[in-house]
Design a protein around this motif. Structure first.
Motif, PDB file in Angstrom:
ATOM      1  N   GLN A 188      10.226 -11.132  -1.945  1.00  0.00           N
ATOM      2  CA  GLN A 188      10.797 -10.392  -3.067  1.00  0.00           C
ATOM      3  C   GLN A 188      12.045 -11.127  -3.575  1.00  0.00           C
ATOM      4  O   GLN A 188      12.256 -11.228  -4.774  1.00  0.00           O
ATOM      5  CB  GLN A 188      11.167  -8.970  -2.623  1.00  0.00           C
ATOM      6  CG  GLN A 188      11.764  -8.137  -3.750  1.00  0.00           C
ATOM      7  CD  GLN A 188      11.956  -6.670  -3.372  1.00  0.00           C
ATOM      8  OE1 GLN A 188      11.685  -6.247  -2.238  1.00  0.00           O
ATOM      9  NE2 GLN A 188      12.425  -5.889  -4.323  1.00  0.00           N
TER      10      GLN A 188
ATOM     11  N   SER B 153       8.819  -3.644   1.652  1.00  0.00           N
ATOM     12  CA  SER B 153       9.259  -4.977   2.103  1.00  0.00           C
ATOM     13  C   SER B 153       9.307  -5.037   3.626  1.00  0.00           C
ATOM     14  O   SER B 153       9.028  -6.078   4.230  1.00  0.00           O
ATOM     15  CB  SER B 153      10.643  -5.306   1.534  1.00  0.00           C
ATOM     16  OG  SER B 153      10.561  -5.471   0.137  1.00  0.00           O
TER      17      SER B 153
ATOM     18  N   ASP C  92       5.252  -9.716  -2.265  1.00  0.00           N
ATOM     19  CA  ASP C  92       6.230  -8.632  -2.323  1.00  0.00           C
ATOM     20  C   ASP C  92       6.940  -8.625  -3.676  1.00  0.00           C
ATOM     21  O   ASP C  92       7.804  -9.461  -3.931  1.00  0.00           O
ATOM     22  CB  ASP C  92       7.239  -8.789  -1.174  1.00  0.00           C
ATOM     23  CG  ASP C  92       8.107  -7.543  -1.006  1.00  0.00           C
ATOM     24  OD1 ASP C  92       7.925  -6.578  -1.773  1.00  0.00           O
ATOM     25  OD2 ASP C  92       8.964  -7.554  -0.101  1.00  0.00           O
ATOM     26  N   GLU C  93       6.586  -7.672  -4.508  1.00  0.00           N
ATOM     27  CA  GLU C  93       7.223  -7.499  -5.828  1.00  0.00           C
ATOM     28  C   GLU C  93       7.251  -8.808  -6.607  1.00  0.00           C
ATOM     29  O   GLU C  93       8.269  -9.169  -7.205  1.00  0.00           O
ATOM     30  CB  GLU C  93       8.667  -6.986  -5.668  1.00  0.00           C
ATOM     31  CG  GLU C  93       8.784  -5.753  -4.802  1.00  0.00           C
ATOM     32  CD  GLU C  93       8.918  -4.454  -5.585  1.00  0.00           C
ATOM     33  OE1 GLU C  93       8.852  -4.501  -6.824  1.00  0.00           O
ATOM     34  OE2 GLU C  93       9.052  -3.403  -4.939  1.00  0.00           O
TER      35      GLU C  93
HETATM   36 MG   LIG Z   1      11.072  -4.271  -1.433  1.00  0.00          MG
END
Ligand SMILES: [Mg+2]
Ligand SMILES: Nc1ncnc2c1ncn2[C@@H]1O[C@H](COP(=O)(O)OP(=O)(O)O)[C@@H](O)[C@H]1O
Lengths: 478, 259
Positions: free
Chosen positions: B85, B41, B170-171
């Motif tokens: 995220q 991240s 991100d994720e």
């Molecule tokens: Mg992360």
């Protein structure tokens, strides 16, 4: 943005002064001053009597200096000019005869007054220092039985109505500033909506202070007879002066059975500079009486200006089933102080009130909500819902909430919610990551925060309010 | 399109990225994998310009320009997009209002016409199909009261509206059930073309069954410690990260670049 940096020095674009010859009386306040004002306006004896009574009462009162959250130097009431009026012909055949300087001034403020340019759908009473200089759409409104004119004309043309209603909601001895206003008020607007009439257009008053030494003491009276509806807008600006100026207005609203009054304000008086020099002291008494059954009074205010704002637009819910509403956005920045809120006094059965207050404090400013909900013994089944949200920008500003609740019967319910939040760096970053500049991002977040209040404003006013908050927040981010 | 050289970045004085290199070309899909807390991240946020992160050394070139010199909003308008995220809530601001503002900022930036609310509504309706999102989400406040999965879907909707050149996801798979994962991944695939590139950050290989990467990079100890093709993801699924991380710490790390 670094939250240590906020609202920079945004130019106040209404800060210009109009160069115009004025009829100004010497500064200071005595019984003579009141005689002079009354004479200048050719008032009947009863009006002079009303003023003198208020003045004599005012002399016995002391300025309420004990508000914990407002700090300001003592006001010298002998150092204020109580009457300043631009010189022009006493009677104008048409609006086009208004002094071109005044027309230019109001046009610059976004309020064109001449016949060709008038705002569609909005009737405007333009008040310059102590007097009303023009009122648009008067004749058109008259066809519907709606009276919309300056207070001076109203005293002359509709004495019975004025005598009946003036001071009926805010008595002359109500408070220090109301008493002062009752003694020296020089003009303002009068609206009367007869029984069963839905006012065909928005009514509005635009207040402009121009003289650096004068105070502005205006009076607004709106009477909505049985079953009538009206929406009224109020706007205000003033030039930038280093000296503080006093604005002490009184607004009275009366709604009879089934009548509805919607009163919206976008207040943008000069707020003073970053150091807190200059700016308007806005000490205003606004109160509405839901005198009739099923009547409704709704206050919406967007307070962005003034060095100090002290106002509590209130509702007396006298008629059974009557409704009072207060929707407020108050933005303070730099050294501004605001202590604002409402009073909802429940007298009748099944009366309901809603209070939504959004306070935004930036810079070193201080922003307080102060509100009273009072439910009297006979107000069975009264309901109140209050929501007060504060948003702090930066770490030097302050926000407070002072709710006062008095419930004197068992069948009523009062609900109060409050929150305090900050614009988070994460919110700003999220919006910036989508291509939105930091300034627009702050603006967007603030507008989202104020949404419930902006929804109450008439369309054009909502756009104006959104723009105004944006301007006030410009330069707020590093 | 993107060239990261010897990137070092710190937060609150803690160095998280310690000499990261990565090159991405148009049309490519890259996966960045790595254990929790390895700095995935951090990399995404540094690319997007998050103010909390300080770049202490190295450089990042985006289309030949110094990315690190650009303000976060400028990066975004120039086509860098990050799917968060943890997407942020903006109370009182409708999704449609927010998306239109973002869209028009970009239009303005490129000297193109801005869209009024009605025109934008049509465009939004079209783009919402990419992630099968219901119209009711457009009038709701941004992410407020959205479930975890709805927030992720909303991120990809934003990507669909803004059509970035470089998207860092991100994720995006976390919090999605299998059906939603399929939809979201399908959406991302629709948005991928020869002129843009995607960086998929994840620590599960599951997502990579749907968004098939051209390259897989393993981030550990603040650097890319191993690179490979999509089969590397399967290997990681089976063996975990420990063996790579340890090998790297013993100095035998950094596998030969895959490209
Ligand atoms: Mg992360
Ligand atoms: N404010 C902070 N101060 C110090 N360390 C931080 C801060 N924020 C994040 N970190 C650390 O940075 C490391 C990388 O975090 P992150 O980039 O979120 O990892 P990943 O996304 O790979 O799980 C973690 O060890 C985390 O604890």
């Amino acid at each position: 943005m670094s939250t240590a940096e906020f609202l920079g020095n945004k130019e106040y674009k209404y800060g210009f002064v109009t160069d115009i010859e004025s009829d100004v009386i010497p500064r200071g306040l005595t019984e003579d001053t009141i005689h002079v004002i009354s004479q200048k306006k050719n008032e009947p004896a009863w009006m002079l009597e009303f003023r003198l009574k208020a003045y004599r009462h005012w002399l016995t009162m002391t300025e309420p200096k004990h508000w914990p959250n407002l700090k300001y130097p003592t006001i010298d009431y002998q150092d204020i000019i109580y009457y300043s009026a631009p010189k022009q012909k006493p009677t104008l055949a048409s609006l086009d005869e208004v002094d071109p300087e005044l027309l230019k001034t109001f046009e610059k403020l976004g309020i064109p007054l001449t016949e060709q340019k008038q705002l569609a759908g909005v009737a405007v009473d333009a008040v310059f220092d102590s007097v009303s200089v023009a009122t648009t759409y008067k004749e058109k409104l008259k066809k519907h039985g709606v009276i919309f004119c300056s207070f001076t004309e109203a005293i002359k043309d509709y004495p019975e109505l004025i005598q009946k209603y003036l001071g009926s909601v805010v008595p002359t001895n109500d408070n220090f500033f109301a008493a002062l206003n009752s003694a020296v008020f020089s003009d303002g607007s009068f609206c009367f909506i007869p029984k069963g009439v839905r006012c065909p257009m928005e009514l509005s008053t635009y207040f402009r202070i121009n003289n650096s030494e004068s105070g502005q003491f205006e009076r607004t009276l709106i009477v909505a007879e049985e079953g009538s509806h009206v929406s009224y807008l109020e706007g205000c600006t003033a030039p930038k002066f280093d000296k503080n100026q006093l604005h002490a207005a009184v607004v009275e609203l009366i709604a009879l059975d089934d009548a509805q009054i919607k009163y919206s304000t976008v207040q943008n008086w000069y707020a003073g500079d970053e150091e807190g020099r200059g700016g308007i002291y806005n000490f205003v008494t606004k109160r509405g009486k839901c005198a009739g059954r099923n009547s409704k009074i709704s206050w919406t205010q967007v307070e962005t200006g003034s060095a100090i704002t002290w106002k509590y637009p209130s509702c007396i819910l006298q008629g059974d089933n009557s409704i009072g509403e207060f929707y407020s956005v108050a933005l303070t920045n730099h050294a501004q102080q605001a202590d604002t809120g409402t009073k909802m006094i429940h007298l009748g059965k099944n009366t309901r009130s809603t209070i939504i207050s959004k306070g935004i404090a930036a810079g070193r400013s201080n922003n307080s909500y102060r509100g009273l909900v009072k439910v009297m013994p006979k107000a069975e089944n009264a309901r109140n819902y209050t929501q007060c949200d504060s948003m702090l920008i930066g770490s030097s500003s302050g926000a407070n909430t002072f709710p006062y609740i008095e419930v004197m019967n068992d069948s009523s319910s009062v609900e109060h919610e409050a929150s305090t939040s900050k614009i988070s760096e994460e919110q700003l970053f999220y919006l910036q990551q989508r291509g939105i500049s930091s300034e627009d991002a702050v603006s967007l977040i603030i507008n989202g925060f104020c949404k419930d209040v902006f929804l109450q404003l008439p369309m054009e006013f909502a756009v104006e309010a959104t723009r105004l908050l944006g301007l006030k927040l410009e330069g707020s981010v590093g | 399109m993107l060239e990261i050289r010897n990137l070092h970045a710190a937060i609150d004085g803690n160095e998280i990225l310690k000499g990261l290199d990565l090159t991405i070309k148009k049309g490519e899909v890259h996966a960045i994998m790595g254990p929790n807390g390895s700095g995935k991240s951090t990399l995404a946020k540094v690319l997007a310009g998050h103010p909390d992160y300080e770049v202490t050394a190295g450089e990042v070139l985006y289309e030949g320009r110094n990315l690190l010199d650009m303000a976060p909003d400028e990066r975004a308008r120039e086509g860098v997009f990050m799917a968060f995220q943890y997407p942020i809530e903006i109370p009182g601001v409708s999704n449609a209002q927010f998306l239109r503002l973002a869209y028009n900022e970009k239009q303005k930036h490129f000297g193109r016409d801005e869209l009024d609310p009605l025109e934008f509504k049509d465009l939004l309706k079209e783009r919402a199909k990419v992630v099968e999102m219901d119209a009711s989400f457009m009038t709701r406040s941004v992410n407020e009261g959205f479930s975890g999965g709805e927030k992720k879907r909303n991120e990809i909707l934003q990507m669909a509206v803004l059509e970035p050149k470089l998207a860092v996801l991100d994720e995006t798979d976390s919090g999605l059930d299998i059906d939603a994962l399929r939809v979201v991944a399908g959406g991302v695939n629709q948005l991928q073309g020869p002129e843009n590139a995607i960086i998929v950050v994840t620590h599960y290989q599951r997502l990579l069954n749907y968004i098939v990467p051209d390259f897989v990079h393993v981030l550990a100890n603040g650097r890319i410690v191993r690179e490979g093709g999509k089969e590397l993801a399967l290997e990681l699924e089976e063996k975990g990260y420990d063996w790579i991380v340890k090998a790297d710490l013993q100095g035998s790390g950094a596998a030969a670049p895959a490209n």
